[in-house]
Design an enzyme around this catalytic site. Structure first.
Site, PDB file in Angstrom:
ATOM      1  N   ASP A 191       0.851  -1.185   0.000  1.00 17.50           N
ATOM      2  CA  ASP A 191       0.000   0.000   0.000  1.00 17.50           C
ATOM      3  C   ASP A 191       0.889   1.238   0.000  1.00 17.50           C
ATOM      4  OD1 ASP A 191      -2.063  -1.795   0.275  1.00 17.50           O
ATOM      5  OD2 ASP A 191      -2.450  -1.340   2.390  1.00 17.50           O
TER       6      ASP A 191
ATOM      7  N   ASP B 299       1.132   4.739   1.975  1.00 22.61           N
ATOM      8  CA  ASP B 299       0.665   5.439   3.167  1.00 22.61           C
ATOM      9  C   ASP B 299       1.081   6.898   3.093  1.00 22.61           C
ATOM     10  OD1 ASP B 299      -0.497   3.212   4.786  1.00 22.61           O
ATOM     11  OD2 ASP B 299       1.545   2.439   4.607  1.00 22.61           O
TER      12      ASP B 299
END
Length: 206
Positions: free
Chosen positions: A131, A133
Protein backbone atom coordinates in the site's frame (compact mmCIF):
# COMPACT_ATOMS: atom_id res chain seq x y z
CA UNK A 1 5.93 22.50 18.95
CA UNK A 2 8.97 23.07 16.74
CA UNK A 3 11.14 20.59 18.62
CA UNK A 4 8.43 17.97 19.17
CA UNK A 5 8.97 14.64 17.45
CA UNK A 6 5.85 13.58 15.60
CA UNK A 7 4.38 10.20 14.74
CA UNK A 8 5.88 8.83 11.49
CA UNK A 9 9.13 10.80 11.87
CA UNK A 10 12.14 8.61 11.12
CA UNK A 11 15.06 8.83 13.54
CA UNK A 12 18.64 7.58 13.43
CA UNK A 13 20.95 7.10 16.39
CA UNK A 14 19.82 3.95 18.17
CA UNK A 15 22.62 1.42 18.63
CA UNK A 16 22.29 -2.30 19.43
CA UNK A 17 23.71 -1.57 22.89
CA UNK A 18 20.77 0.75 23.62
CA UNK A 19 18.16 -1.93 22.91
CA UNK A 20 16.49 -3.91 25.70
CA UNK A 21 18.30 -7.10 26.63
CA UNK A 22 15.38 -9.22 25.42
CA UNK A 23 15.13 -7.59 21.98
CA UNK A 24 14.66 -10.21 19.22
CA UNK A 25 17.63 -10.99 17.02
CA UNK A 26 15.95 -9.44 13.95
CA UNK A 27 15.67 -6.13 15.82
CA UNK A 28 19.38 -6.16 16.58
CA UNK A 29 20.10 -6.97 12.92
CA UNK A 30 17.93 -4.10 11.68
CA UNK A 31 19.57 -1.58 13.97
CA UNK A 32 23.06 -2.93 13.26
CA UNK A 33 22.39 -2.42 9.54
CA UNK A 34 21.82 1.29 10.18
CA UNK A 35 18.07 1.37 9.72
CA UNK A 36 16.10 4.25 11.27
CA UNK A 37 13.31 3.82 13.78
CA UNK A 38 9.86 5.38 13.43
CA UNK A 39 8.22 7.57 16.06
CA UNK A 40 5.12 5.97 17.60
CA UNK A 41 2.04 7.53 19.19
CA UNK A 42 2.74 6.58 22.79
CA UNK A 43 3.73 8.27 26.02
CA UNK A 44 7.35 8.12 27.14
CA UNK A 45 9.67 9.62 29.74
CA UNK A 46 10.67 13.28 29.15
CA UNK A 47 14.11 12.31 27.87
CA UNK A 48 12.84 9.39 25.78
CA UNK A 49 10.80 9.05 22.59
CA UNK A 50 8.54 6.09 21.77
CA UNK A 51 9.73 4.41 18.57
CA UNK A 52 9.24 1.26 16.54
CA UNK A 53 11.72 -0.95 14.70
CA UNK A 54 10.82 -2.48 11.33
CA UNK A 55 11.94 -5.92 10.22
CA UNK A 56 11.95 -7.46 6.76
CA UNK A 57 8.64 -9.24 7.36
CA UNK A 58 5.31 -7.45 7.75
CA UNK A 59 4.76 -8.96 11.20
CA UNK A 60 8.18 -7.87 12.42
CA UNK A 61 7.41 -4.67 14.32
CA UNK A 62 9.06 -3.98 17.67
CA UNK A 63 8.04 -1.22 20.08
CA UNK A 64 10.72 0.37 22.23
CA UNK A 65 12.03 3.83 23.13
CA UNK A 66 15.20 5.78 22.52
CA UNK A 67 16.91 8.61 24.32
CA UNK A 68 16.34 11.96 22.63
CA UNK A 69 20.02 12.72 23.24
CA UNK A 70 20.94 9.78 20.98
CA UNK A 71 19.10 11.16 17.94
CA UNK A 72 21.59 11.94 15.18
CA UNK A 73 19.21 12.54 12.27
CA UNK A 74 15.50 13.12 11.72
CA UNK A 75 13.47 12.87 8.52
CA UNK A 76 9.83 13.92 8.48
CA UNK A 77 7.24 12.56 6.01
CA UNK A 78 6.87 15.93 4.28
CA UNK A 79 10.56 15.86 3.34
CA UNK A 80 9.92 12.79 1.18
CA UNK A 81 7.21 14.10 -1.15
CA UNK A 82 9.53 14.60 -4.10
CA UNK A 83 12.21 11.96 -3.46
CA UNK A 84 12.75 9.61 -6.41
CA UNK A 85 14.54 6.30 -5.95
CA UNK A 86 14.00 5.00 -9.50
CA UNK A 87 12.12 1.82 -8.59
CA UNK A 88 9.08 0.88 -10.67
CA UNK A 89 6.51 -0.32 -8.12
CA UNK A 90 2.75 0.32 -7.85
CA UNK A 91 3.10 2.36 -4.65
CA UNK A 92 5.66 4.66 -6.26
CA UNK A 93 3.61 4.97 -9.44
CA UNK A 94 0.63 5.92 -7.27
CA UNK A 95 2.76 8.52 -5.52
CA UNK A 96 3.75 10.04 -8.87
CA UNK A 97 0.09 10.11 -9.92
CA UNK A 98 -1.13 11.78 -6.73
CA UNK A 99 1.69 14.26 -6.24
CA UNK A 100 0.20 17.12 -8.36
CA UNK A 101 -3.16 16.90 -6.59
CA UNK A 102 -1.55 16.83 -3.15
CA UNK A 103 0.80 19.69 -4.00
CA UNK A 104 -2.18 21.76 -5.16
CA UNK A 105 -4.32 20.92 -2.13
CA UNK A 106 -2.97 23.74 -0.01
CA UNK A 107 -2.10 21.34 2.81
CA UNK A 108 1.31 20.07 3.90
CA UNK A 109 1.52 16.36 3.07
CA UNK A 110 4.04 13.58 3.43
CA UNK A 111 4.89 9.95 2.78
CA UNK A 112 4.88 7.43 5.63
CA UNK A 113 4.77 3.64 5.98
CA UNK A 114 6.92 1.38 3.82
CA UNK A 115 7.26 3.96 1.06
CA UNK A 116 8.44 6.65 3.45
CA UNK A 117 10.86 4.24 5.10
CA UNK A 118 12.43 3.27 1.78
CA UNK A 119 12.52 6.81 0.38
CA UNK A 120 14.26 8.09 3.52
CA UNK A 121 16.65 5.24 4.24
CA UNK A 122 17.33 3.45 0.97
CA UNK A 123 16.50 0.11 2.60
CA UNK A 124 14.10 -1.90 0.42
CA UNK A 125 10.70 -2.04 2.14
CA UNK A 126 8.25 -1.91 -0.78
CA UNK A 127 7.02 -4.78 -2.93
CA UNK A 128 4.44 -5.21 -5.71
CA UNK A 129 1.51 -5.48 -3.27
CA UNK A 130 2.54 -2.67 -0.91
CA UNK A 131 0.00 0.00 0.00
CA UNK A 132 0.95 3.65 -0.19
CA UNK A 133 0.66 5.44 3.17
CA UNK A 134 0.36 9.22 3.22
CA UNK A 135 -0.27 11.90 5.83
CA UNK A 136 -1.89 15.30 5.52
CA UNK A 137 -1.13 17.99 8.09
CA UNK A 138 -4.50 19.59 8.79
CA UNK A 139 -4.23 22.12 11.63
CA UNK A 140 -7.58 23.55 10.49
CA UNK A 141 -10.67 21.48 9.69
CA UNK A 142 -10.95 19.71 6.36
CA UNK A 143 -14.55 19.64 5.08
CA UNK A 144 -16.02 16.17 4.76
CA UNK A 145 -17.07 16.95 1.19
CA UNK A 146 -13.46 17.81 0.37
CA UNK A 147 -12.34 14.60 2.05
CA UNK A 148 -14.70 12.62 -0.19
CA UNK A 149 -13.25 14.26 -3.29
CA UNK A 150 -9.75 13.36 -2.15
CA UNK A 151 -10.77 9.73 -1.64
CA UNK A 152 -11.97 9.62 -5.25
CA UNK A 153 -8.48 10.72 -6.37
CA UNK A 154 -6.86 8.09 -4.17
CA UNK A 155 -9.08 5.35 -5.56
CA UNK A 156 -8.06 6.21 -9.13
CA UNK A 157 -4.51 4.97 -8.54
CA UNK A 158 -2.85 1.61 -9.15
CA UNK A 159 -2.69 0.49 -5.51
CA UNK A 160 -4.44 0.90 -2.18
CA UNK A 161 -3.73 4.35 -0.73
CA UNK A 162 -4.28 5.09 2.95
CA UNK A 163 -4.12 8.72 4.04
CA UNK A 164 -4.20 9.95 7.63
CA UNK A 165 -5.31 13.43 8.58
CA UNK A 166 -3.01 14.79 11.28
CA UNK A 167 -5.07 17.17 13.41
CA UNK A 168 -3.79 19.06 16.49
CA UNK A 169 -5.50 16.40 18.63
CA UNK A 170 -4.40 13.24 16.82
CA UNK A 171 -4.91 11.34 13.59
CA UNK A 172 -8.03 10.23 11.75
CA UNK A 173 -8.28 8.18 8.57
CA UNK A 174 -9.31 10.25 5.55
CA UNK A 175 -11.64 7.48 4.36
CA UNK A 176 -13.43 7.44 7.69
CA UNK A 177 -13.81 11.23 7.73
CA UNK A 178 -15.14 11.07 4.16
CA UNK A 179 -17.77 8.48 5.13
CA UNK A 180 -21.28 9.03 6.43
CA UNK A 181 -20.33 7.91 9.95
CA UNK A 182 -21.32 10.50 12.56
CA UNK A 183 -18.34 9.67 14.78
CA UNK A 184 -14.83 8.77 13.67
CA UNK A 185 -11.85 7.17 15.40
CA UNK A 186 -9.24 9.69 16.59
CA UNK A 187 -5.85 8.32 17.68
CA UNK A 188 -3.33 10.16 19.84
CA UNK A 189 -0.51 9.29 22.22
CA UNK A 190 -2.82 8.28 25.06
CA UNK A 191 -5.92 6.76 23.49
CA UNK A 192 -8.10 6.03 20.50
CA UNK A 193 -11.62 7.39 20.87
CA UNK A 194 -14.72 8.06 18.80
CA UNK A 195 -15.37 11.76 18.22
CA UNK A 196 -17.76 13.87 16.17
CA UNK A 197 -15.15 16.46 15.21
CA UNK A 198 -11.41 15.52 15.13
CA UNK A 199 -10.56 19.23 15.40
CA UNK A 200 -12.83 19.68 18.43
CA UNK A 201 -12.81 16.29 20.19
CA UNK A 202 -14.50 17.67 23.29
CA UNK A 203 -17.75 17.92 21.32
CA UNK A 204 -19.86 14.85 22.07
CA UNK A 205 -23.03 13.43 20.69
CA UNK A 206 -26.19 14.61 22.39
Amino acid sequence: MVNTYLAHDLLWGVTPEQLPADAPSWVIESISAGQPVVVRRALSAPDQIAVGVRGRLREQRYATSMATAAISRRVQPEELCHVDIGRDLPALRALNHLRPMLDASGWVWGVSGSAGFELASGFAALHERSDLDLILRTPQPLARTQALEMVKFLDATVCQVDLQLQTPFGAVALREWASSARRVLLKNATEACLVIDPWNPQEQAA
